[in-house]
Write an enzyme that holds these catalytic residues in place. Structure first.
Site, PDB file in Angstrom:
ATOM      1  N   CYS A  61       0.828  -1.205   0.000  1.00 14.69           N
ATOM      2  CA  CYS A  61       0.000   0.000   0.000  1.00 14.69           C
ATOM      3  C   CYS A  61       0.863   1.257   0.000  1.00 14.69           C
ATOM      4  O   CYS A  61       0.346   2.366   0.138  1.00 14.69           O
ATOM      5  CB  CYS A  61      -0.959   0.011   1.190  1.00 14.69           C
ATOM      6  SG  CYS A  61      -0.143  -0.071   2.798  1.00 14.69           S
ATOM      7  N   GLU A 103      -2.270   0.915  -4.506  1.00 15.26           N
ATOM      8  CA  GLU A 103      -1.849  -0.424  -4.087  1.00 15.26           C
ATOM      9  C   GLU A 103      -1.075  -1.009  -5.259  1.00 15.26           C
ATOM     10  O   GLU A 103      -1.440  -0.792  -6.423  1.00 15.26           O
ATOM     11  CB  GLU A 103      -3.083  -1.280  -3.777  1.00 15.26           C
ATOM     12  CG  GLU A 103      -2.838  -2.418  -2.830  1.00 15.26           C
ATOM     13  CD  GLU A 103      -3.183  -2.099  -1.380  1.00 15.26           C
ATOM     14  OE1 GLU A 103      -3.055  -3.009  -0.553  1.00 15.26           O
ATOM     15  OE2 GLU A 103      -3.548  -0.957  -1.090  1.00 15.26           O
TER      16      GLU A 103
END
Length: 361
Positions: A319, A353
């Site tokens: 992330c 992401e």
């Protein structure tokens, strides 16, 4: 890149993210990232609002970063799921009509799923009594949701304290229990794309998988069907309990789950010290070929990163592309990037992401 909801600008906001990932991974001769786009609206399955009093009424509100005293009042929220948008005015009407529900109510949290389930958490600056519980039960039936009331030191659950999600991976539907207050992927459509990418990237294997940071088993369930057996770790007790339920619910019986942090498991595998929570598990019996990691924004600590070097394949979901690049830099002398992907979990923001498959040189 500031956060701005404008579906017509989606591609122009996505392009800099793709370029940023390319630049960060260029020193490692990464292949061109496969880009998985988000729905343009109604993609977010979770939403949290503070309540703000104005003209004698409480309104949904958000605040700009660093600004605590100037509320942005919210009537609808187009980035949130259609279910959240349908529930928002009905819940607001309910608390406006009921002093019992509105008294000292300061925060509302919604959790919905692609499967159509919904849970609402109401947070109060006062004790919750029988009168509140009676009103909450009526509201739960009216809205067809589960409801959780929170006040200092107390939690009352009407219905269930979790939502049920169903995700399709490679032609199979997996069912997930998502507990109130625990982490879940916010963008369900993109999460489903991540799962399918990871499923394809790991391939059909005849060896074992080590998974760090497994959460509620989001990736564990589909990846377990690709390997001989899995040893998975997670530190959150709530997530561990959800993962154990999800494994049982889906008939996945080749996973051992231990409540250890990634750092503790690293110590165990390095035989630094024994852990009671590993009692009955013979670490040396595993034939690990792949390690799967989905760490927090800080990435893997240096020791855990060094541990992953032992594996032929490192499947990494990140992330934070900066810490991903830093971890790859530590591993680059022994592993190369074979696959690369960008998952646009957070459209209209600079966040992204990403995923890589690293294989031994």
């Amino acid at each position: 890149m500031s956060s701005v909801f404008d579906p017509s600008a989606y591609q122009s906001l996505l392009a800099p993210k793709v370029e940023r990932l390319r630049e960060l991974l260029a020193p490692f001769s990464a292949p061109e990232p496969v880009v998985f786009e988000s729905p343009r609206e109604h993609y977010r399955l979770r939403a949290e609002f503070r309540l703000w009093r104005e003209d004698g009424q409480r309104h949904y509100a958000m605040f700009a970063p660093g600004e605590k005293h100037k509320a942005i009042l919210i009537e609808d929220f187009p980035i949130a799921s259609q279910r959240i948008n349908a529930l928002m005015p009905r819940l607001k009407a309910a608390w406006q009509a009921s002093e019992t529900l509105s008294n000292r109510l300061f925060q509302v949290e919604f959790l919905t799923t692609l499967a159509g389930d919904a849970m609402i958490t109401l947070c109060y600056h006062r004790p919750l009594d029988d009168e509140w519980e009676a009103a909450a039960r009526e509201l739960t039936a009216e809205l067809d949701v589960s409801l959780v009331g929170r006040s200092k030191g107390k939690r009352l659950v009407i219905g269930r304290d979790y939502a049920v999600e169903k995700l399709d991976v490679a032609g199979r539907t997996f069912s997930y229990r998502q507990p109130e207050g625990a982490f879940t992927q916010p963008n369900g459509a993109v999460n489903q794309k991540m799962l399918n990418w990871a499923f394809e990237a790991i391939g059909e294997r005849d060896d074992d998988l080590l998974e760090l940071y497994c959460g509620n088993g989001n990736f564990t369930l589909p990846l377990a069907t690709r390997v001989r057996q899995v040893l998975a770790t997670e530190i959150s007790k709530t997530s561990v309990n959800a993962a154990l339920h999800n494994l049982d619910e889906n008939g996945v019986d080749n996973v051992r789950l231990v409540r250890l942090s990634a750092e503790e498991l690293t110590e165990a595998l390095n035989e630094v010290r024994p852990f009671r929570r590993l009692q009955g598990i013979d670490l040396k019996s595993y034939q690990f070929g792949t390690v799967f990691v989905d760490p927090p924004r800080a990435g893997m600590d240096p020791d855990t990163c060094e541990l992953t070097r032992r594996f032929e394949r490192i499947l990494y979901i990140s992330c934070n592309p900066e810490t991903l690049a830093a971890n790859i830099a530590q591993l680059h002398d022994t592993h190369r990037i074979e696959r690369c992907a960008l998952f646009d979990q957070f459209p209209y923001t600079h966040h992204m992401e990403s995923g890589v498959l690293l294989v031994r040189r």
